[in-house]
Design a protein around this motif. Structure first.
Motif, PDB file in Angstrom:
ATOM      1  N   ILE A  36       0.846  -1.205   0.000  1.00  0.00           N
ATOM      2  CA  ILE A  36       0.000   0.000   0.000  1.00  0.00           C
ATOM      3  C   ILE A  36       0.874   1.244   0.000  1.00  0.00           C
ATOM      4  O   ILE A  36       0.624   2.205  -0.740  1.00  0.00           O
ATOM      5  CB  ILE A  36      -0.955  -0.022   1.220  1.00  0.00           C
ATOM      6  CG1 ILE A  36      -1.975  -1.175   1.063  1.00  0.00           C
ATOM      7  CG2 ILE A  36      -1.668   1.310   1.379  1.00  0.00           C
ATOM      8  CD1 ILE A  36      -2.845  -1.380   2.284  1.00  0.00           C
ATOM      9  N   TYR A  37       1.913   1.228   0.836  1.00  0.00           N
ATOM     10  CA  TYR A  37       2.757   2.413   0.976  1.00  0.00           C
ATOM     11  C   TYR A  37       3.966   2.387   0.034  1.00  0.00           C
ATOM     12  O   TYR A  37       4.896   3.171   0.199  1.00  0.00           O
ATOM     13  CB  TYR A  37       3.220   2.563   2.412  1.00  0.00           C
ATOM     14  CG  TYR A  37       2.085   2.891   3.362  1.00  0.00           C
ATOM     15  CD1 TYR A  37       1.571   4.208   3.415  1.00  0.00           C
ATOM     16  CD2 TYR A  37       1.530   1.916   4.166  1.00  0.00           C
ATOM     17  CE1 TYR A  37       0.540   4.499   4.279  1.00  0.00           C
ATOM     18  CE2 TYR A  37       0.482   2.206   5.021  1.00  0.00           C
ATOM     19  CZ  TYR A  37      -0.011   3.502   5.085  1.00  0.00           C
ATOM     20  OH  TYR A  37      -1.055   3.795   5.932  1.00  0.00           O
ATOM     21  N   ASP A  38       3.967   1.468  -0.914  1.00  0.00           N
ATOM     22  CA  ASP A  38       4.997   1.403  -1.962  1.00  0.00           C
ATOM     23  C   ASP A  38       6.394   1.299  -1.347  1.00  0.00           C
ATOM     24  O   ASP A  38       7.277   2.125  -1.586  1.00  0.00           O
ATOM     25  CB  ASP A  38       4.919   2.626  -2.885  1.00  0.00           C
ATOM     26  CG  ASP A  38       5.754   2.443  -4.157  1.00  0.00           C
ATOM     27  OD1 ASP A  38       6.083   1.233  -4.461  1.00  0.00           O
ATOM     28  OD2 ASP A  38       6.081   3.424  -4.806  1.00  0.00           O
ATOM     29  N   ALA A  39       6.611   0.223  -0.533  1.00  0.00           N
ATOM     30  CA  ALA A  39       7.927  -0.070   0.057  1.00  0.00           C
ATOM     31  C   ALA A  39       8.332  -1.488  -0.372  1.00  0.00           C
ATOM     32  O   ALA A  39       8.065  -2.466   0.330  1.00  0.00           O
ATOM     33  CB  ALA A  39       7.889   0.045   1.562  1.00  0.00           C
ATOM     34  N   PRO A  40       8.883  -1.610  -1.603  1.00  0.00           N
ATOM     35  CA  PRO A  40       9.154  -2.954  -2.149  1.00  0.00           C
ATOM     36  C   PRO A  40      10.133  -3.771  -1.297  1.00  0.00           C
ATOM     37  O   PRO A  40      10.011  -4.993  -1.212  1.00  0.00           O
ATOM     38  CB  PRO A  40       9.721  -2.658  -3.526  1.00  0.00           C
ATOM     39  CG  PRO A  40      10.216  -1.251  -3.456  1.00  0.00           C
ATOM     40  CD  PRO A  40       9.318  -0.533  -2.501  1.00  0.00           C
ATOM     41  N   GLU A  41      11.139  -3.132  -0.691  1.00  0.00           N
ATOM     42  CA  GLU A  41      12.097  -3.902   0.105  1.00  0.00           C
ATOM     43  C   GLU A  41      11.413  -4.547   1.301  1.00  0.00           C
ATOM     44  O   GLU A  41      11.649  -5.725   1.623  1.00  0.00           O
ATOM     45  CB  GLU A  41      13.234  -2.994   0.600  1.00  0.00           C
ATOM     46  CG  GLU A  41      14.150  -2.497  -0.501  1.00  0.00           C
ATOM     47  CD  GLU A  41      13.593  -1.258  -1.199  1.00  0.00           C
ATOM     48  OE1 GLU A  41      12.478  -0.819  -0.814  1.00  0.00           O
ATOM     49  OE2 GLU A  41      14.252  -0.753  -2.127  1.00  0.00           O
ATOM     50  N   ILE A  42      10.547  -3.754   1.966  1.00  0.00           N
ATOM     51  CA  ILE A  42       9.830  -4.326   3.128  1.00  0.00           C
ATOM     52  C   ILE A  42       8.917  -5.455   2.677  1.00  0.00           C
ATOM     53  O   ILE A  42       8.796  -6.493   3.341  1.00  0.00           O
ATOM     54  CB  ILE A  42       9.043  -3.220   3.852  1.00  0.00           C
ATOM     55  CG1 ILE A  42      10.015  -2.154   4.394  1.00  0.00           C
ATOM     56  CG2 ILE A  42       8.224  -3.806   4.987  1.00  0.00           C
ATOM     57  CD1 ILE A  42       9.328  -0.983   5.032  1.00  0.00           C
ATOM     58  N   ARG A  43       8.265  -5.241   1.515  1.00  0.00           N
ATOM     59  CA  ARG A  43       7.365  -6.285   1.004  1.00  0.00           C
ATOM     60  C   ARG A  43       8.153  -7.567   0.692  1.00  0.00           C
ATOM     61  O   ARG A  43       7.719  -8.671   1.016  1.00  0.00           O
ATOM     62  CB  ARG A  43       6.654  -5.773  -0.248  1.00  0.00           C
ATOM     63  CG  ARG A  43       5.680  -6.789  -0.857  1.00  0.00           C
ATOM     64  CD  ARG A  43       4.961  -6.183  -2.062  1.00  0.00           C
ATOM     65  NE  ARG A  43       4.027  -7.131  -2.611  1.00  0.00           N
ATOM     66  CZ  ARG A  43       4.335  -8.111  -3.460  1.00  0.00           C
ATOM     67  NH1 ARG A  43       5.593  -8.244  -3.829  1.00  0.00           N
ATOM     68  NH2 ARG A  43       3.408  -8.941  -3.906  1.00  0.00           N
ATOM     69  N   THR A  44       9.332  -7.414   0.072  1.00  0.00           N
ATOM     70  CA  THR A  44      10.136  -8.601  -0.273  1.00  0.00           C
ATOM     71  C   THR A  44      10.571  -9.341   0.982  1.00  0.00           C
ATOM     72  O   THR A  44      10.492 -10.577   1.071  1.00  0.00           O
ATOM     73  CB  THR A  44      11.364  -8.171  -1.086  1.00  0.00           C
ATOM     74  OG1 THR A  44      10.923  -7.521  -2.289  1.00  0.00           O
ATOM     75  CG2 THR A  44      12.213  -9.385  -1.443  1.00  0.00           C
ATOM     76  N   VAL A  45      11.065  -8.565   1.987  1.00  0.00           N
ATOM     77  CA  VAL A  45      11.500  -9.197   3.233  1.00  0.00           C
ATOM     78  C   VAL A  45      10.348  -9.924   3.909  1.00  0.00           C
ATOM     79  O   VAL A  45      10.477 -11.048   4.403  1.00  0.00           O
ATOM     80  CB  VAL A  45      12.129  -8.149   4.179  1.00  0.00           C
ATOM     81  CG1 VAL A  45      12.400  -8.761   5.556  1.00  0.00           C
ATOM     82  CG2 VAL A  45      13.409  -7.607   3.571  1.00  0.00           C
TER      83      VAL A  45
END
Length: 604
Positions: A418-427
């Motif tokens: 939602i907040y466009d944080a791909p690194e957090i999403r990947t982790v």
């Protein structure tokens, strides 16, 4: 098995009795065997003496009669008479004169031999010179037939069939006709035939008087036919034919080369001890035999004096067995009573038995030690059950935390999207996948699943430390579905990252290479980190050989090595090589879980 279900006291009694009686029976058997052997030897010696006496009597009787045939050799007048044809060249008065002369010569030669009662000389031209009682001379009526038998068999002396005396009141009851061919040694021609009627009663008396009680003596001729038996009823009317045939068979090889034999024969369910002796003068076999059962009866009779001693020993054995049994069974009964009074919950110990043997003392001590071990084992089992119940409760409580963490990671992935944080999403996604793999994978997984788990771990580490780590994996398509134990790659890769590449700022390298060699699956995990010093490397290798887990190594290399060997065998597992300052290579060796089929070459 005979006493298997019997009481201890009964078994001890019978075995003690057996041990006591065995020497007694052994002694009796030895004494019986020695007595039988002694009796047999005595009978054999007696047989030999009787055979020698019989042989001597036969030789004397026949030799005296044969000695008359030497008259033509020592008296020229007798020699002349045997060579004279009275019908052609001499008057009858000359024949009458020679007849008187020969009678005188025979009388003179026979002065010391009372067994010869009559004799006949027939010269080469058929003239007869008779001597003695005419009645006994009639026993020589078949002299020409007997002489022809001698010629046909190539011998000079022939003994004819035994005959009964013609006089009822005569002292001679048995007459033995003997025929001898008289020979001229100068011309090597036959001078004539001599026939002698011999009194056989002398030999008959020796045979009858020398035979032992219940034994028998026979004379068999040169053809092994029955010639004479003192007991005329023994083989009369076809009786005891099997015995006679057995005796004849035993005499088959008796000759000058084998003059005597002591053997045994069987006939009509009986066994006989037989002594055979050869008489060369008459070409007879002297057979002396005795029923062997008489030896056994004699042995039993001589053993009868041992019966009181044997009875005394049996009674003593019973008394000894009863004493030993009573002593042992008393101690056993006291031991059983103490065991029955014990309660398993209290773990009581047995008291020493008074006046007990060393073995019973050891039984009591062993039982007490066993009781103590059982009590400790029961306490340990109770504590283990309590720990197990507590662990189950903790496991039920801990099941909430992984599910809660898994749901939280999914929530983080949604918020990062939602907040466009791909690194957090990947982790969050990789961590959720790692958690799912840890929760749901079994003890055996595919090699592809293990590689994917390692890639998730490296992906998280790459986000934490950008450009610090690079991982390459060479996994052929035909090896992706190989069955391997779970969690064998991540601990090794984790050690490579945390220890080998910890001091590396960038260009860290981890390579995984999978290949098949010598019918085994090999997985190489290499890094270009700091390496391991020789002392530490030797310590790690020693811990792998001794199966001791190395501290501070995640799950631990020993843990991975033990699980691989438990799954694949002792010839599989981990091997480590390292060069300090250059890197480390860990090789995993596994059994092939299925047949490998190489991938077809790609079309260019």
């Amino acid at each position: 098995m005979l006493f298997h279900n019997r009481s201890y006291r009964t078994q001890v009694f019978f075995f003690t009795l057996l041990l006591a009686l065995l020497p007694v029976f052994a002694c009796i058997l030895i004494i019986s065997a020695n007595l039988t052997k002694e009796f047999s030897q005595k009978y054999q010696d007696t047989f030999d003496r009787i055979a020698a006496q019989t042989n001597l009597s036969i030789d004397q009787t026949l030799s005296n009669s044969i000695r008359i045939s030497t008259l033509p050799l020592i008296n020229s007048d007798v020699n002349r008479a045997l060579n004279t044809d009275y019908g052609a060249s001499s008057p009858s008065s000359k024949y009458a004169s020679d007849l008187i002369m020969i009678k005188q010569q025979i009388t003179q030669a026979n002065l010391l031999n009372t067994d010869i009662d009559s004799a006949i000389f027939i010269n080469r031209y058929g003239y007869t010179f008779e001597y003695g009682n005419i009645v006994f001379t009639n026993h020589l009526s078949n002299i020409e037939e007997l002489a022809q038998n001698a010629r046909d068999n190539g011998v000079r002396t022939w003994v004819g069939p035994l005959q009964k005396s013609g006089f009822s009141n005569s002292s001679y009851q048995n007459i033995l006709p003997i025929v001898r061919l008289m020979w001229d040694v100068t011309t090597n021609q036959e001078l004539g035939v001599m026939g002698v009627a011999v009194n056989f009663d002398t030999v008959d008396n020796i045979l009858k008087t020398s035979a032992m009680t219940d034994s028998h003596i026979l004379l068999l001729d040169r053809n092994n036919e029955l010639y004479y038996s003192p007991d005329e009823e023994l083989f009369a009317d076809g009786k005891n034919q099997a015995l006679l045939e057995a005796l004849q068979a035993a005499c088959t090889d008796i000759s000058t080369e084998t003059p005597d034999r002591f053997t045994s024969v069987r006939a009509d369910h009986s066994e006989y001890m037989v002594s055979i002796s050869y008489n060369k003068t008459a070409d007879w076999k002297i057979v002396h035999f005795l029923d062997k059962s008489l030896l056994y009866y004699a042995s039993i009779y001589n053993l009868s004096w041992l019966f009181p001693m044997f009875l005394l020993l049996v009674l003593s054995s019973f008394f000894l067995s009863a004493l030993v049994t009573r002593k042992l069974s008393k101690n056993a009964s006291q031991l059983v009573e103490q065991i029955d009074c014990c309660e398993s919950s209290t773990g009581c110990t047995l008291k020493p038995i008074k006046n007990a043997s060393y073995e019973f003392i050891r039984i009591v001590e062993s039982y007490n030690r066993l009781t103590q071990r059982l009590v400790r084992s029961t306490q340990d089992m109770y504590a283990s059950q309590l720990n197990e119940k507590q662990a189950r409760l903790q496991m039920l409580q801990a099941q909430i935390n992984p599910h809660f963490l898994y749901n939280t990671l999914n929530l983080m992935a949604s918020l990062a999207n939602i907040y466009d944080a791909p690194e957090i999403r990947t982790v969050a996604i990789k961590m959720a996948d790692i958690l799912r793999y840890n929760l749901k994978s079994g003890p055996i997984v595919t090699l592809k699943e293990e590689i994917d788990q390692v890639e998730r771990y490296i992906a998280i580490q790459a986000i934490r430390f950008p450009d610090k780590y690079v991982m390459e994996c060479a996994l052929p398509a035909e090896l992706q579905q190989m069955q391997v134990p779970s969690f064998i790659l991540q601990p090794i890769v984790e050690n490579a990252v945390l220890h080998g590449l910890s001091e590396c700022e960038r260009d860290g390298y981890v390579m995984i290479n999978c290949f098949v060699e010598f019918d085994k699956l090999h997985i190489l995990i290499a890094d270009n980190g700091v390496g391991i010093c020789p002392e530490k490397l030797a310590e790690i290798r020693q811990s792998l050989e001794k199966a001791t887990q190395e501290p501070h190594s995640s799950i631990g290399l020993c843990n991975v090595n033990q699980r691989i060997q438990a799954y694949c065998g002792s010839d599989c597992g981990l091997s480590i090589s390292s060069t300090e300052g250059k890197g480390t290579i860990v090789e995993i060796t596994l059994l092939l879980s299925e047949e490998i089929t190489p991938s077809p070459p790609k079309k260019s």
